[in-house]
Design a protein around this motif. Structure first.
Motif, mmCIF file in Angstrom:
data_model
loop_
_atom_site.group_PDB
_atom_site.id
_atom_site.type_symbol
_atom_site.label_atom_id
_atom_site.label_comp_id
_atom_site.label_asym_id
_atom_site.label_seq_id
_atom_site.Cartn_x
_atom_site.Cartn_y
_atom_site.Cartn_z
ATOM 1 N N ILE A 37 0.842 -1.202 0.000
ATOM 2 C CA ILE A 37 0.000 0.000 0.000
ATOM 3 C C ILE A 37 0.876 1.252 0.000
ATOM 4 O O ILE A 37 0.579 2.236 -0.699
ATOM 5 N N LEU A 52 2.092 1.843 -3.456
ATOM 6 C CA LEU A 52 1.064 2.437 -4.308
ATOM 7 C C LEU A 52 0.819 3.908 -3.988
ATOM 8 O O LEU A 52 0.420 4.680 -4.862
ATOM 9 N N SER A 53 1.053 4.286 -2.743
ATOM 10 C CA SER A 53 0.872 5.698 -2.382
ATOM 11 C C SER A 53 1.893 6.574 -3.099
ATOM 12 O O SER A 53 1.670 7.765 -3.296
ATOM 13 N N PHE A 95 0.940 4.964 -7.991
ATOM 14 C CA PHE A 95 -0.353 4.286 -8.041
ATOM 15 C C PHE A 95 -0.524 3.445 -9.303
ATOM 16 O O PHE A 95 -1.502 2.710 -9.438
ATOM 17 N N LEU A 114 -0.413 -3.536 -6.633
ATOM 18 C CA LEU A 114 -1.864 -3.548 -6.428
ATOM 19 C C LEU A 114 -2.365 -4.985 -6.262
ATOM 20 O O LEU A 114 -3.103 -5.305 -5.319
ATOM 21 N N TYR A 118 -8.434 3.631 -3.692
ATOM 22 C CA TYR A 118 -7.536 3.613 -4.848
ATOM 23 C C TYR A 118 -8.257 4.119 -6.101
ATOM 24 O O TYR A 118 -7.712 4.900 -6.883
ATOM 25 N N LYS A 142 -8.565 7.787 -6.792
ATOM 26 C CA LYS A 142 -7.392 8.421 -7.398
ATOM 27 C C LYS A 142 -7.177 7.958 -8.837
ATOM 28 O O LYS A 142 -6.586 8.680 -9.642
ATOM 29 N N ASN A 143 -7.637 6.755 -9.151
ATOM 30 C CA ASN A 143 -7.397 6.183 -10.479
ATOM 31 C C ASN A 143 -8.688 5.513 -10.959
ATOM 32 O O ASN A 143 -8.782 4.290 -11.022
ATOM 33 N N ALA A 146 -8.270 -2.555 -10.822
ATOM 34 C CA ALA A 146 -8.859 -2.271 -9.506
ATOM 35 C C ALA A 146 -10.359 -2.585 -9.500
ATOM 36 O O ALA A 146 -10.879 -3.140 -8.523
#
Length: 468
Positions: A158, A161-162, A165, A171, A194, A197-198, A204
Motif C-alpha cells: 500500500i 502504491l501511495s 499508483f 496492487l 484507490y 485516485k485512479n 482495480a
C-alpha cells in the motif's frame, strides 16, 4: 584507426552501434548511461553472455562508475556468485555509504540465501536514503511475504502504491494480502480509495468485484465488472467474472453472452466452454449443454472438471453406463479426489456393480473422507448384498468418529440380529432408542423381518412406555 565517437550522435542507435562494434575491431565510445541501457536490454531478453561482454567493455571505459559496478553485482548474483558480489558491494559501500542501491543489492543476496529477515532490515535502511521509495517498498513487501507476515506485506505494498499508483504488481499483491487475511471489507475500502485516485483502472475494478463476490454481494460485483469492461473492453478476465456474477444472479443467457465474448477476444478456453455448458444445462438446453461439455474436454483433455460435468450430465439422465465411462476418465486425471470416488461409488451401485462400488467407497475412506453419509451409503450397500460381517466392522469404525449416533446404532443392531448375535443386537438397539427414539423407523425400513420379531418390539415398546 577510426576515431572513437559518442553513441549520443544518434540517441536511437546505441544498441545497434554496440552490436556493430562487436562484429569489427573498431572501438566506439559510449557514455555510462548508454552502457547501462545496453546491459539491461541483454539481461531482460536473457542474453547474459552479451550483457557480460558489454559490462566488461563498459568498465574499461568507465572504471569508476558505481552504476556499472552495481550491474556487475546484479550479474554475479544472477549466477549465484554471492561472495564476489558481497565483496564488491563492501568496496562500493566504503566509497558511497548512503547509496540505497547498494543496500538493495545486499538485500537481494540475503533474499536468495533465504535470509529474509536480514533482507528486510537492509531494505528498511535503504528507504531512509532516497525519496524514490516505491520500488523499495515493493521489494520489502515481497520479503514480508516470504516470511508469511501478510499484514506487514500488505502495508508495504500500500505504501508503494501511495508513491506510484500505477504499480499494478503492487496492487495485485496488496489485494492478495487482504484475501489471505480474509479481510474483504478492508480490501473493499482500500480499492475504493484507490479508485478515487485512479477511476479508470480496470484491474482495480476487477479486484473490487472479486471482493464483493467473496461476500456474496453479486449485484455490486456485477457493477464493478461492468466498470472494468468500460475501462478496457478487451479485458477477458472481467468478462469471465461478469459471466460468473450473472450466473449467480440466475441471468444465464446474459452470462452466456459474456463467455462468448471471451471466445472472440482470445483463443477459446476450456473454462469458458464449461461455464457456457453449465448455463445451458440450467436453462434446460440439454443438447447445447452436452455440446459445450464435449468442447471443454476437447480443448483441454486433462481438465477433470470437464469430465465431471459430462459425468453429472449423464448421471442426472440416469444413463449410468456413460456416467461410469466419464467418471473413470476424471479419476484417471485426479485419482486422489474424494468427490470423484464418491460419484464412482454411487454410479456403480446404481448399476448393481457391488464389488466396484465397494472398492470406490473404500477408496474414499483411504483418502481420509470419513463423512457419515459415506459410511451409511456403503453399509446399506453391504446390507443389500448380505455382507453383514464386513458392514459391522465399518459401522464400528464409524462410531469412533460419530459416537452415540442413532443412524449407525440402528444399523448395527439390525446387522447383529441378522448375524444371530442377539445380545449385541439388543445392546445397540437400546442405545439407538435412547439417543433418538424417533428414528426407530430405520429398523422397520432396513430390517423388516427383525423389526417384526417379538423381542425387538418389546424393547421398542419399553422405551415408548418406560413405566412398563
Amino acid at each position: 584507426m577510426p576515431m572513437p565517437f559518442s553513441a549520443h550522435e544518434d540517441h536511437n542507435l546505441p544498441l545497434q552501434k554496440f552490436e556493430s562494434m562487436l562484429k569489427t575491431n573498431d572501438v566506439y565510445f559510449f557514455d555510462s548511461e548508454d552502457f547501462q541501457e545496453i546491459i539491461h536490454h541483454y539481461l531482460n531478453i536473457g542474453k547474459v553472455s552479451l550483457a557480460k561482454k558489454a559490462l566488461q567493455i563498459s568498465l574499461k571505459q568507465h572504471p569508476a562508475s558505481t552504476e556499472l559496478k552495481l550491474l556487475k553485482v546484479e550479474i554475479l548474483v544472477f549466477e549465484n556468485h554471492f561472495d564476489q558480489a558481497e565483496n564488491l558491494l563492501e568496496e562500493l559501500q566504503f566509497l558511497e555509504s548512503t547509496n540505497e542501491e547498494i543496500f538493495i543489492q545486499k538485500a537481494n543476496i540475503y533474499s536468495k540465501q533465504d535470509k529474509h529477515s536480514k533482507a528486510i532490515e537492509l531494505l528498511s535502511q535503504a528507504i531512509s536514503m532516497t525519496n524514490d521509495n516505491s520500488s523499495i517498498y515493493s521489494l520489502l513487501g515481497m520479503e514480508y511475504l516470504f516470511v508469511d507476515d501478510f499484514l506487514s506485506a500488505k502495508n508495504a505494498f500500500i505504501q508503494c502504491l501511495s508513491e506510484d499508483f500505477e504499480d499494478y504488481g503492487a496492487l495485485y499483491n496488496a489485494v492478495y494480502c487482504f484475501d489471505y487475511l480474509e479481510d474483504y471489507d478492508g480490501a473493499i475500502e482500500f480499492l475504493n480509495d484507490y479508485l478515487n485516485k485512479n477511476p479508470y483502472c480496470e484491474i482495480a475494478w476487477h479486484q473490487l468485484g472479486m471482493q464483493f463476490g467473496y461476500k456474496g454481494r453479486h449485484k455490486e460485483a456485477l457493477s464493478c465488472f461492468d466498470f472494468a469492461v468500460y475501462s478496457d473492453d478487451t479485458f477477458v478476465g472481467a468478462y469471465l467474472e461478469r459471466g460468473r456474477s450473472l450466473e449467480r444472479l440466475k441471468r444465464y443467457n446474459e452470462a452466456i453472452e459474456n463467455y462468448e465474448i471471451t471466445l472472440e477476444l482470445e483463443d477459446p478456453t476450456s473454462f469458458a466452454y464449461l461455464r457456457i455448458g453449465k448455463c445451458h444445462q440450467r436453462l434446460g438446453n440439454m443438447e447445447l449443454a452436452k455440446k459445450f461439455y464435449y468442447k471443454t474436454v476437447y480443448e483441454d483433455p486433462l481438465l477433470d472438471k470437464g469430465w465431471i460435468a459430462i459425468t453429472d450430465f449423464y448421471y442426472k439422465q440416469k444413463n449410468y453406463e456413460k456416467a461410469l465411462h466419464y467418471i473413470n476418465k476424471a479419476i484417471n486425471i485426479d485419482s486422489e479426489n474424494v468427490l470423484y470416488w464418491k460419484r464412482c461409488a454411487k454410479i456403480n451401485a446404481h448399476m448393481s456393480l457391488y464389488i466396484e462400488a465397494s472398492h470406490a467407497y473404500k477408496k474414499t475412506l483411504e483418502l481420509g473422507n470419513y463423512e457419515l453419509q459415506t459410511y451409511l451409503s456403503w453399509t446399506d450397500l453391504m446390507l443389500e448384498h448380505y455382507d453383514y460381517d464386513v458392514a459391522v466392522n465399518y459401522l464400528l469404525q464409524a462410531l469412533e468418529f460419530y459416537p452415540d449416533h442413532a443412524d449407525l446404532e440402528y444399523r448395527l443392531a439390525g446387522m447383529y440380529y441378522m448375524l444371530k448375535e442377539q445380545s449385541n443386537g439388543d445392546f445397540y438397539l437400546k442405545k439407538a432408542l435412547e439417543h433418538n427414539f424417533e428414528e426407530k423407523e430405520t429398523m422397520e425400513i432396513l430390517f423388516p423381518e427383525v423389526y417384526n420379531q417379538e423381542a425387538v418390539k418389546n424393547i421398542i415398546s419399553s422405551f415408548k412406555n418406560p413405566s412398563t
